[in-house]
Design an enzyme around this catalytic site. Structure first.
Site, PDB file in Angstrom:
ATOM      1  N   GLU A  64     -19.018 -11.302  20.398  1.00 31.00           N
ATOM      2  CA  GLU A  64     -18.413 -10.451  19.365  1.00 31.00           C
ATOM      3  C   GLU A  64     -19.269  -9.215  19.137  1.00 31.00           C
ATOM      4  O   GLU A  64     -18.749  -8.131  18.864  1.00 31.00           O
ATOM      5  CB  GLU A  64     -18.206 -11.268  18.074  1.00 31.00           C
ATOM      6  CG  GLU A  64     -17.055 -12.267  18.250  1.00 31.00           C
ATOM      7  CD  GLU A  64     -17.138 -13.512  17.386  1.00 31.00           C
ATOM      8  OE1 GLU A  64     -17.939 -13.545  16.434  1.00 31.00           O
ATOM      9  OE2 GLU A  64     -16.380 -14.460  17.672  1.00 31.00           O
ATOM     10  N   ASN A 107     -22.592 -21.510  14.211  1.00 36.44           N
ATOM     11  CA  ASN A 107     -22.550 -20.054  14.002  1.00 36.44           C
ATOM     12  C   ASN A 107     -21.473 -19.789  12.952  1.00 36.44           C
ATOM     13  O   ASN A 107     -20.284 -19.867  13.253  1.00 36.44           O
ATOM     14  CB  ASN A 107     -22.204 -19.357  15.322  1.00 36.44           C
ATOM     15  CG  ASN A 107     -21.933 -17.867  15.122  1.00 36.44           C
ATOM     16  OD1 ASN A 107     -22.323 -17.289  14.115  1.00 36.44           O
ATOM     17  ND2 ASN A 107     -21.252 -17.258  16.088  1.00 36.44           N
ATOM     18  N   LYS A 129     -20.611 -17.132  11.642  1.00 35.03           N
ATOM     19  CA  LYS A 129     -19.995 -15.792  11.732  1.00 35.03           C
ATOM     20  C   LYS A 129     -19.995 -15.154  10.338  1.00 35.03           C
ATOM     21  O   LYS A 129     -20.906 -15.417   9.549  1.00 35.03           O
ATOM     22  CB  LYS A 129     -18.591 -15.878  12.322  1.00 35.03           C
ATOM     23  CG  LYS A 129     -18.538 -16.688  13.620  1.00 35.03           C
ATOM     24  CD  LYS A 129     -17.235 -16.518  14.332  1.00 35.03           C
ATOM     25  CE  LYS A 129     -17.120 -17.524  15.459  1.00 35.03           C
ATOM     26  NZ  LYS A 129     -16.571 -16.966  16.667  1.00 35.03           N
ATOM     27  N   GLY A 147     -13.082 -19.028  19.837  1.00 37.90           N
ATOM     28  CA  GLY A 147     -12.130 -18.864  18.740  1.00 37.90           C
ATOM     29  C   GLY A 147     -10.675 -18.928  19.183  1.00 37.90           C
ATOM     30  O   GLY A 147      -9.771 -18.630  18.410  1.00 37.90           O
ATOM     31  N   SER A 204     -14.809 -22.998  21.372  1.00 34.82           N
ATOM     32  CA  SER A 204     -13.829 -23.972  20.890  1.00 34.82           C
ATOM     33  C   SER A 204     -14.283 -25.423  21.059  1.00 34.82           C
ATOM     34  O   SER A 204     -13.485 -26.289  21.414  1.00 34.82           O
ATOM     35  CB  SER A 204     -12.464 -23.734  21.554  1.00 34.82           C
ATOM     36  OG  SER A 204     -11.961 -22.450  21.195  1.00 34.82           O
ATOM     37  N   GLU A 235     -21.120 -18.988  26.834  1.00 36.36           N
ATOM     38  CA  GLU A 235     -19.925 -18.908  26.002  1.00 36.36           C
ATOM     39  C   GLU A 235     -18.859 -18.068  26.713  1.00 36.36           C
ATOM     40  O   GLU A 235     -18.861 -16.832  26.601  1.00 36.36           O
ATOM     41  CB  GLU A 235     -20.262 -18.248  24.662  1.00 36.36           C
ATOM     42  CG  GLU A 235     -21.234 -19.025  23.817  1.00 36.36           C
ATOM     43  CD  GLU A 235     -20.994 -18.809  22.328  1.00 36.36           C
ATOM     44  OE1 GLU A 235     -20.869 -19.803  21.623  1.00 36.36           O
ATOM     45  OE2 GLU A 235     -20.904 -17.659  21.891  1.00 36.36           O
ATOM     46  N   HIS A 242     -24.170 -12.259  21.260  1.00 32.56           N
ATOM     47  CA  HIS A 242     -22.889 -12.946  21.069  1.00 32.56           C
ATOM     48  C   HIS A 242     -21.774 -12.021  21.551  1.00 32.56           C
ATOM     49  O   HIS A 242     -21.838 -10.804  21.378  1.00 32.56           O
ATOM     50  CB  HIS A 242     -22.698 -13.309  19.594  1.00 32.56           C
ATOM     51  CG  HIS A 242     -21.540 -14.240  19.383  1.00 32.56           C
ATOM     52  ND1 HIS A 242     -20.245 -13.792  19.351  1.00 32.56           N
ATOM     53  CD2 HIS A 242     -21.491 -15.590  19.229  1.00 32.56           C
ATOM     54  CE1 HIS A 242     -19.445 -14.844  19.185  1.00 32.56           C
ATOM     55  NE2 HIS A 242     -20.167 -15.933  19.107  1.00 32.56           N
TER      56      HIS A 242
HETATM   57  C1  PEP Z   1     -19.042 -18.884  18.607  1.00 28.14           C
HETATM   58  O1  PEP Z   1     -18.779 -18.167  17.660  1.00 28.14           O
HETATM   59  O2  PEP Z   1     -20.144 -18.801  19.165  1.00 28.14           O
HETATM   60  C2  PEP Z   1     -18.035 -19.845  19.061  1.00 28.14           C
HETATM   61  C3  PEP Z   1     -18.288 -20.574  20.119  1.00 28.14           C
HETATM   62  O3  PEP Z   1     -16.866 -19.892  18.337  1.00 28.14           O
HETATM   63  P1  PEP Z   1     -15.743 -21.047  18.422  1.00 28.14           P
HETATM   64  O4  PEP Z   1     -16.470 -22.375  18.404  1.00 28.14           O
HETATM   65  O5  PEP Z   1     -14.916 -20.842  17.198  1.00 28.14           O
HETATM   66  O6  PEP Z   1     -14.994 -20.841  19.677  1.00 28.14           O
END
Ligand code: PEP
Length: 248
Positions: free
Chosen positions: A97, A11, A13, A172, A210, A166, A95
């Site tokens: 976000e 992803n 972003k 992040g 992460s 998630e 997601h």
């Molecule tokens: C994501 O954006 O779906 C995500 C899991 O981000 P990160 O791997 O940076 O935690």
């Protein structure tokens, strides 16, 4: 060991540029084969160029969102039909976000998943609890509520989605769920899917939050973790390639 083939999805972003994308995709293309399915979900403006770059390869690509509407006066929205027009394979929906910064609720997420599937685009439906919810012992209730509306809305097509667990506190932040914590939630989600569709045993449930080269293998070794949704690390070619190899 599960027979489900692993899937790793990057992803990106809101990162990238034409030059940086070409470099990143070139590196990923050059590192194949991985022994797992691999996809990148890129910002809308880069979809068509990504499609051209990846044409003829086994790398898949997708979008990071999709409209719940078929078409109409929805300025700024991108429909599933438009994604399908480019041969887009996946669309991330729900997601955290988007839930947090764009006030997307469970029904809208479910409607977006339905709109995607209606045009042959596989939704990657994200669910996950916040830190406060985890600490209050609400993880199970939260993820079940988030998924149940999607299952209900998709009805007999529910087996065609990909689910991504998630935990919001791990996205992040550099804080990852332990493999055991993640597996416990994945098993819950699998049981919920099993109650709704006989195909749940072959459905993919990805972990995101992460994931890095040094923790990917342990996460992917869990029986109900079928790969990862990778944010930050998907922007670094060496890291993303290492994660894809850990899934193979
Ligand atoms: C994501 O954006 O779906 C995500 C899991 O981000 P990160 O791997 O940076 O935690």
């Amino acid at each position: 060991m599960s027979t489900r083939r692993k899937l790793v999805v990057g992803n990106w972003k809101m990162y990238g540029s034409r030059v940086a994308n070409a470099e990143l995709l070139g590196a990923i293309l050059g590192a194949r084969p991985f022994g797992a399915d691999v996809a990148v979900c890129v910002p809308f403006p880069y979809l068509s160029e990504t499609a051209v770059t990846l044409a003829g390869s086994d790398l898949r690509w997708g979008a990071q969102d999709v409209s719940a509407h078929e078409q109409g006066a929805y300025t700024g929205e991108v429909s599933a039909a438009m994604l399908h027009d480019f041969g887009c394979r996946y669309a991330i929906v729900g997601h955290s976000e988007r839930r947090a910064y764009h006030a997307e609720g469970d029904q809208l997420v479910a409607d977006k998943a339905k709109a995607a599937l209606g045009r042959g685009v596989t939704p990657i439906v994200c669910v996950g609890e916040t830190l406060a919810q985890r600490e209050a012992g609400e993880t199970e209730a939260v993820v079940k509520r988030q998924l149940s509306l999607v299952i209900h809305t998709l009805a007999h097509c529910a087996s065609e989605m990909v689910v991504a667990y998630e935990p919001v506190w791990a996205i992040g932040t550099g804080r990852t769920a332990t493999p055991e914590q993640a597996q416990a939630v994945h098993a819950l989600l699998r049981a919920q899917l099993l109650a709704a569709t006989p195909h749940a045993a072959v459905m993919k449930i990805l972990y995101g939050g992460s994931v890095k080269p040094d923790n990917a293998a342990a996460l992917f070794a869990q029986p109900d973790i079928d790969g990862g949704l990778i944010g930050g690390a998907s922007l670094k070619a060496a890291d993303f390639i290492a994660i894809c190899r850990a899934a193979g």
